[in-house]
Enzyme design. Structure first.
Site, PDB file in Angstrom:
ATOM      1  N   THR A   1     -13.795 -14.346  14.694  1.00  0.00           N
ATOM      2  CA  THR A   1     -13.036 -15.098  15.698  1.00  0.00           C
ATOM      3  C   THR A   1     -13.934 -15.500  16.866  1.00  0.00           C
ATOM      4  OG1 THR A   1     -11.055 -13.861  15.087  1.00  0.00           O
ATOM      5  CG2 THR A   1     -10.995 -15.030  17.184  1.00  0.00           C
TER       6      THR A   1
ATOM      7  N   LYS B   1      -7.839  -6.724   4.426  1.00  0.00           N
ATOM      8  CA  LYS B   1      -8.043  -7.707   5.484  1.00  0.00           C
ATOM      9  C   LYS B   1      -6.989  -8.809   5.488  1.00  0.00           C
ATOM     10  CE  LYS B   1     -12.128  -8.958   6.772  1.00  0.00           C
ATOM     11  NZ  LYS B   1     -13.503  -9.486   6.828  1.00  0.00           N
TER      12      LYS B   1
ATOM     13  N   PHE C   1     -19.916  -6.697   9.739  1.00  0.00           N
ATOM     14  CA  PHE C   1     -19.653  -5.364  10.286  1.00  0.00           C
ATOM     15  C   PHE C   1     -20.438  -5.123  11.580  1.00  0.00           C
ATOM     16  CE2 PHE C   1     -18.529  -4.360   5.696  1.00  0.00           C
ATOM     17  CZ  PHE C   1     -17.164  -4.399   5.925  1.00  0.00           C
TER      18      PHE C   1
ATOM     19  N   TRP D   1      -9.117 -16.213  21.487  1.00  0.00           N
ATOM     20  CA  TRP D   1      -8.027 -16.022  20.524  1.00  0.00           C
ATOM     21  C   TRP D   1      -6.765 -16.722  21.029  1.00  0.00           C
ATOM     22  CZ3 TRP D   1      -3.109 -14.072  20.325  1.00  0.00           C
ATOM     23  CH2 TRP D   1      -2.585 -13.819  19.052  1.00  0.00           C
TER      24      TRP D   1
END
Length: 558
Positions: free
Chosen positions: A75, A107, A303, A411
């Site tokens: 994101t 996910k 990650f 976001w």
């Protein structure tokens, strides 16, 4: 106020024809191979024609160790790309393709979130342009040719007990980790123990993501070691004459995919090796092409920085001759609280002390990135429940580490919420202060490379490996593979190999369970602890909530 889901936001996107997106990067319609109206592959002729252009600035987005609270690395990658374009910079995004395994597992999707997404979201999370199917097919063609060769007389004298090429599928399926094949009689071949890995752990995936051309791709495929003879000499894919057909299957998959963000900015989405069991970066050909077309390229590594960023620096940059100009490290107040001991169900309550207790995880990642000589800035991905005191605690801590933390609201607000970070990142990249260098030299012995990663990145006391593993590494060095980099396969949830050990642990060891030589990709895979190269589905997989609604639209992806 009702908050729209990611898929609802994506479905409402006002997408432009993909030819218009290509034009923003100087890619003509004739150089695009369209897959419908909103996605296309970039033709090799165009890629070959831009190689003499100067490179833009390369920005890596990485993160702290993932927690159930969520961090938002993809994101932030998408949001930063939009933010750079918003402030007048010509920027492109480079991210990985999503795997069906985690999509239907935990996910539920991987295209960003909220108002910082890449679209078409549904296509990207499912079959997209068929790249993963092609990789799966090429991998399994080689597996079929191995068993077929043994069946028809075994002229190469393959020791069936030493076939190291397993099969793959793009799904989480623990039942396939260890299997016995060729049961049922003489007509079915010679029974042997084998197994499946997930496609994103395939060496073919890694090869496609590191290859620079179709000829390089075929050469790398030919160098894959598939088995050993009784005298322990290796058998290569080229010995089976499989490399040509595999390249044919991968011909289209080799071309980068071009799509767009919600704000109609260009995004290359190509390749998808996992970062906990593979090298975790999108393809070299996508990144290098983007660098020739845009002034700034924002890419991500999977990650936490202990896995994704380490492999991006030590494997991808080393192999491709790349050097990042700036690193953005993503963190959240919620994740700091979880690292500080707060349960997921209690994250809504303000707890500044827990934030401070959790910050050492962030601090270690900052220090680790700085070891590579690259400037680092922290992006605090904002959640609605974050308080000013908690945000200030993170920013104060980061300042003490000699860096800076910038609050980002992409976001909820898209590019408008990440302008501050975009300006600072552009300023850092333009200053040209990066003095990038990998963590270890090519000529360091393999086991010492492993130790350097374990001690300098994980802060482990020692690496535990039995004599069989040490001897195997030495044999590979004697065979000419000693200059290869290391690809550590370990849990993403901790600096250690224990997924429950959060924060910034010290006093732990790194046990090596197995080593694998990926001669075609050009690295040695070191499997640590209980990490699995074929994941399983969780107790309640996301697949249970994914369905078509009455209007024929997909529900449940997020």
């Amino acid at each position: 106020m009702t908050v729209k889901s990611d898929i609802e936001i994506a479905r409402a996107a006002q997408k432009l024809p993909i030819q218009e997106i290509g034009a923003r990067l100087g890619i003509g319609a004739a150089d695009l191979v369209p897959y419908g109206h909103d996605k296309a592959k970039v033709g090799q002729h165009f890629i070959d024609g831009v190689q003499d252009r100067p490179d833009g600035k390369l920005i890596l987005v990485t993160a702290i160790n993932p927690t159930p609270a969520g961090e938002g690395k993809t994101t932030t990658t998408v949001g930063l790309g939009d933010g750079l374009n918003r402030i007048g910079r010509k920027a492109a995004i480079c991210i990985r393709e999503a795997s069906l395994g985690p999509c239907f597992g935990m996910k539920g999707g991987a295209a960003g979130g909220g108002h910082a997404q890449v679209v078409p979201m549904e296509d990207m999370n499912l079959h997209f342009t068929g790249d993963f199917h092609a990789i799966t097919s090429a991998h399994n063609l080689l597996a079929a040719m191995i068993d077929n060769h043994i069946y028809w007389g075994n002229a190469l004298e393959i020791d069936a007990r030493r076939v190291v090429w397993r099969r793959v599928m793009d799904m989480n399926d623990r039942a396939l980790r260890d299997v016995v094949s060729s049961l049922g009689g003489v007509a079915n071949g010679f029974p042997r123990q084998t197994g499946f890995d997930i496609t994103v752990a395939s060496e073919v995936m890694a090869i496609l993501c590191l290859a620079t051309s179709l000829s390089d791709l075929q050469n790398r495929l030919g160098r894959i070691i598939v088995a050993y003879r009784r005298d322990r000499t290796p058998v290569y894919a080229s010995d089976l004459k499989a490399d040509g057909a595999m390249t044919v299957l991968l011909k289209d998959a080799m071309q980068p995919n071009l799509v767009q963000t919600l704000e109609n900015n260009p995004a290359f989405v190509h390749g998808g090796p996992f970062a906990n069991i593979a090298h975790g970066c999108n393809s070299v050909i996508a990144t290098t092409t983007a660098l020739k077309c845009a002034d700034y390229v924002v890419t991500e590594a999977g990650f936490g920085a202990d896995l994704g960023a380490e492999k991006f620096m030590n494997i991808k940059c080393r192999k491709a001759g790349l050097a990042p100009d700036c690193v953005v490290l993503v963190a959240t107040v919620r994740a700091m609280k979880m690292n500080g001991g707060v349960a997921k169900g209690d994250l809504a309550a303000e707890d500044v002390e827990a934030v401070r207790r959790g910050c050492p995880n962030l601090g270690r990642h900052i220090a680790n990135v700085k070891q590579f000589g690259v400037p680092v800035v922290v992006a605090v991905n904002h959640f609605t429940g974050d308080t000013e005191a908690e945000i200030a605690a993170v920013q104060d801590y980061v300042a003490e580490q000699g860096s800076e933390a910038i609050l980002c609201r992409h976001w909820a607000e898209g590019s408008a919420g990440i302008e501050d970070l975009a300006r600072r990142v552009a300023e850092i990249a333009d200053a040209g202060q990066s003095q990038f260098a990998p963590l270890y030299p090519d000529d360091m012995p393999l086991f010492e490379k492993i130790e350097r990663i374990a001690k300098r990145i994980y802060r482990a006391d020692q690496v535990i490996a039995d004599q069989k593993i040490r001897s195997q590494l030495h044999e590979w060095e004697e065979a000419g593979y000693g200059r290869l980099p290391i690809c550590m396969a370990k849990t993403q949830y901790s600096f250690s190999t224990d997924p429950t050990l959060r924060g910034a642990p010290t006093g732990h060891d790194v046990p090596i369970r197995e080593v694998r030589l990926s001669a075609g990709a050009g690295f040695v895979v070191v499997i640590c602890g209980e990490i699995m190269t074929m994941p399983g589905l969780p107790r309640v997989p996301s697949a249970e909530a994914i369905m078509l609604n009455d209007a024929g639209q997909i529900e449940g992806l997020f």
